[in-house]
Design an enzyme around this catalytic site. Structure first.
Site, PDB file in Angstrom:
ATOM      1  N   ASN A  85       0.849  -1.046   0.001  1.00 47.96           N
ATOM      2  CA  ASN A  85       0.361   0.037   0.476  1.00 47.96           C
ATOM      3  C   ASN A  85       1.027   1.209   0.267  1.00 47.96           C
ATOM      4  OD1 ASN A  85      -2.277  -1.569  -0.091  1.00 47.96           O
ATOM      5  ND2 ASN A  85      -2.359  -1.366   2.339  1.00 47.96           N
ATOM      6  N   HIS A  98       6.547  -0.924   3.614  1.00 46.91           N
ATOM      7  CA  HIS A  98       6.585  -2.638   4.268  1.00 46.91           C
ATOM      8  C   HIS A  98       5.517  -3.310   2.787  1.00 46.91           C
ATOM      9  CE1 HIS A  98       2.916  -0.096   5.670  1.00 46.91           C
ATOM     10  NE2 HIS A  98       2.280  -1.246   4.981  1.00 46.91           N
TER      11      HIS A  98
HETATM   12  P1  5GP Z   1      -0.740  -0.788   6.015  1.00 49.21           P
HETATM   13  O1  5GP Z   1      -1.979  -0.785   5.871  1.00 49.21           O
HETATM   14  O2  5GP Z   1       0.554   0.795   5.892  1.00 49.21           O
HETATM   15  O3  5GP Z   1      -0.419  -1.442   4.445  1.00 49.21           O
HETATM   16  O4  5GP Z   1      -0.002  -2.208   6.661  1.00 49.21           O
HETATM   17  C1  5GP Z   1       0.205  -1.114   8.020  1.00 49.21           C
HETATM   18  C2  5GP Z   1      -0.046  -2.979   8.793  1.00 49.21           C
HETATM   19  O5  5GP Z   1       0.632  -2.825  10.044  1.00 49.21           O
HETATM   20  C3  5GP Z   1      -1.726  -3.339   9.319  1.00 49.21           C
HETATM   21  O6  5GP Z   1      -1.802  -4.148   8.778  1.00 49.21           O
HETATM   22  C4  5GP Z   1      -1.533  -3.437  10.372  1.00 49.21           C
HETATM   23  O7  5GP Z   1      -2.392  -4.624  11.009  1.00 49.21           O
HETATM   24  C5  5GP Z   1       0.030  -3.500  11.008  1.00 49.21           C
HETATM   25  N1  5GP Z   1       0.785  -2.985  12.531  1.00 49.21           N
HETATM   26  C6  5GP Z   1      -0.173  -1.970  12.324  1.00 49.21           C
HETATM   27  N2  5GP Z   1       1.021  -2.235  13.462  1.00 49.21           N
HETATM   28  C7  5GP Z   1       1.092  -2.880  13.801  1.00 49.21           C
HETATM   29  C8  5GP Z   1       1.885  -3.081  15.525  1.00 49.21           C
HETATM   30  O8  5GP Z   1       2.082  -2.400  16.773  1.00 49.21           O
HETATM   31  N3  5GP Z   1       3.040  -4.676  15.806  1.00 49.21           N
HETATM   32  C9  5GP Z   1       2.132  -5.325  13.942  1.00 49.21           C
HETATM   33  N4  5GP Z   1       3.094  -6.549  14.414  1.00 49.21           N
HETATM   34  N5  5GP Z   1       2.165  -4.676  13.227  1.00 49.21           N
HETATM   35  C10 5GP Z   1       1.166  -3.411  12.948  1.00 49.21           C
END
Ligand code: 5GP
Ligand code: ZN
Length: 112
Positions: A85, A98
Protein backbone atom coordinates in the site's frame (compact mmCIF):
# COMPACT_ATOMS: atom_id res chain seq x y z
CA UNK A 1 13.31 7.46 12.56
CA UNK A 2 12.20 8.34 16.08
CA UNK A 3 8.42 8.16 15.98
CA UNK A 4 8.15 5.27 13.54
CA UNK A 5 6.67 2.07 15.04
CA UNK A 6 8.46 -0.16 12.53
CA UNK A 7 11.82 1.51 13.29
CA UNK A 8 11.05 0.83 16.97
CA UNK A 9 10.54 -2.86 16.13
CA UNK A 10 13.86 -2.90 14.32
CA UNK A 11 15.51 -1.44 17.45
CA UNK A 12 13.69 -3.91 19.72
CA UNK A 13 11.76 -1.15 21.50
CA UNK A 14 8.39 -2.60 20.46
CA UNK A 15 7.98 -6.41 20.50
CA UNK A 16 6.98 -8.31 17.40
CA UNK A 17 6.73 -11.93 16.33
CA UNK A 18 9.70 -12.23 13.99
CA UNK A 19 9.64 -14.77 11.19
CA UNK A 20 12.83 -13.62 9.41
CA UNK A 21 15.75 -11.32 10.10
CA UNK A 22 19.04 -10.47 8.44
CA UNK A 23 21.33 -7.44 8.59
CA UNK A 24 19.09 -5.31 6.40
CA UNK A 25 15.58 -6.73 6.70
CA UNK A 26 12.98 -7.89 9.19
CA UNK A 27 9.76 -9.85 8.71
CA UNK A 28 7.11 -10.28 11.39
CA UNK A 29 3.48 -11.30 11.85
CA UNK A 30 0.90 -8.57 11.28
CA UNK A 31 -0.85 -7.67 14.54
CA UNK A 32 -4.25 -7.65 12.76
CA UNK A 33 -4.00 -10.55 10.29
CA UNK A 34 -6.20 -10.47 7.20
CA UNK A 35 -5.41 -14.06 6.20
CA UNK A 36 -4.12 -17.23 7.92
CA UNK A 37 -0.62 -16.16 6.84
CA UNK A 38 -0.07 -12.40 7.08
CA UNK A 39 3.56 -11.35 7.30
CA UNK A 40 5.05 -7.88 6.92
CA UNK A 41 8.52 -7.57 5.38
CA UNK A 42 10.41 -4.32 5.97
CA UNK A 43 13.86 -2.90 5.35
CA UNK A 44 15.62 -1.93 8.58
CA UNK A 45 16.47 1.39 6.98
CA UNK A 46 13.60 3.90 7.21
CA UNK A 47 12.01 4.60 3.84
CA UNK A 48 8.53 6.14 4.13
CA UNK A 49 6.93 4.66 1.02
CA UNK A 50 7.55 2.98 -2.31
CA UNK A 51 7.41 6.27 -4.20
CA UNK A 52 10.35 7.56 -2.14
CA UNK A 53 12.91 5.00 -3.20
CA UNK A 54 14.50 3.82 -6.42
CA UNK A 55 16.73 1.34 -4.62
CA UNK A 56 16.37 -1.76 -6.79
CA UNK A 57 18.39 -3.94 -4.49
CA UNK A 58 16.22 -3.03 -1.51
CA UNK A 59 13.00 -3.55 -3.47
CA UNK A 60 14.20 -6.82 -4.96
CA UNK A 61 15.15 -8.08 -1.52
CA UNK A 62 11.67 -7.38 -0.16
CA UNK A 63 10.22 -9.61 -2.87
CA UNK A 64 12.74 -12.42 -2.62
CA UNK A 65 12.45 -12.54 1.18
CA UNK A 66 8.65 -12.69 0.87
CA UNK A 67 8.94 -15.49 -1.67
CA UNK A 68 11.24 -17.47 0.64
CA UNK A 69 8.86 -17.00 3.59
CA UNK A 70 5.95 -18.16 1.41
CA UNK A 71 7.89 -21.35 0.64
CA UNK A 72 8.58 -21.91 4.31
CA UNK A 73 4.95 -21.28 5.26
CA UNK A 74 3.81 -23.78 2.61
CA UNK A 75 1.60 -21.32 0.72
CA UNK A 76 3.64 -21.22 -2.48
CA UNK A 77 1.84 -24.14 -4.08
CA UNK A 78 -1.71 -22.81 -3.69
CA UNK A 79 -0.73 -19.18 -4.19
CA UNK A 80 -0.39 -16.02 -2.19
CA UNK A 81 -0.68 -12.27 -2.57
CA UNK A 82 1.93 -9.53 -2.21
CA UNK A 83 0.66 -6.01 -1.45
CA UNK A 84 2.48 -2.73 -0.95
CA UNK A 85 0.00 0.00 0.00
CA UNK A 86 1.48 3.31 -1.07
CA UNK A 87 -0.06 6.53 0.20
CA UNK A 88 -3.28 7.28 2.08
CA UNK A 89 -5.71 6.53 -0.72
CA UNK A 90 -4.25 3.06 -1.09
CA UNK A 91 -4.62 2.44 2.64
CA UNK A 92 -1.06 2.96 3.84
CA UNK A 93 -1.26 3.61 7.57
CA UNK A 94 2.36 3.10 8.63
CA UNK A 95 4.88 5.37 6.93
CA UNK A 96 7.73 2.86 6.77
CA UNK A 97 7.71 0.87 3.54
CA UNK A 98 6.38 -2.66 4.08
CA UNK A 99 5.36 -5.55 1.92
CA UNK A 100 2.32 -7.57 2.97
CA UNK A 101 2.55 -11.32 2.32
CA UNK A 102 -0.95 -12.81 2.50
CA UNK A 103 -1.94 -16.42 2.01
CA UNK A 104 -3.70 -19.49 3.31
CA UNK A 105 -7.11 -18.56 1.92
CA UNK A 106 -8.77 -17.78 -1.40
CA UNK A 107 -8.19 -14.17 -2.41
CA UNK A 108 -10.70 -11.98 -4.22
CA UNK A 109 -10.09 -9.72 -7.18
CA UNK A 110 -10.38 -6.77 -7.57
CA UNK A 111 -9.17 -5.83 -4.09
CA UNK A 112 -11.31 -3.43 -2.09
P1 5GP B 1 -0.65 -0.54 5.85
O1 5GP B 1 -2.10 -0.29 6.15
O2 5GP B 1 0.21 0.67 6.17
O3 5GP B 1 -0.38 -1.07 4.49
O4 5GP B 1 -0.21 -1.70 6.81
C1 5GP B 1 0.21 -1.50 8.13
C2 5GP B 1 0.07 -2.84 8.81
O5 5GP B 1 0.80 -2.78 10.01
C3 5GP B 1 -1.38 -3.18 9.16
O6 5GP B 1 -1.74 -4.39 8.53
C4 5GP B 1 -1.36 -3.29 10.69
O7 5GP B 1 -2.17 -4.34 11.16
C5 5GP B 1 0.11 -3.53 10.98
N1 5GP B 1 0.53 -3.01 12.27
C6 5GP B 1 0.26 -1.78 12.78
N2 5GP B 1 0.79 -1.66 14.00
C7 5GP B 1 1.42 -2.84 14.27
C8 5GP B 1 2.15 -3.32 15.39
O8 5GP B 1 2.35 -2.64 16.40
N3 5GP B 1 2.64 -4.60 15.30
C9 5GP B 1 2.43 -5.38 14.21
N4 5GP B 1 2.96 -6.61 14.24
N5 5GP B 1 1.75 -4.96 13.13
C10 5GP B 1 1.25 -3.69 13.16
ZN1 ZN C 1 10.69 3.63 10.14
Amino acid sequence: MEDCIFCKMVKGEIPCRKVYEDTGFLAFLDINPQAPVHVLVIPKKHVARLSETGDRELLGSLLSIASAIAERENISGKGYRIVINTGREAGQTVDHIHLHLLGGRKMNWPPG
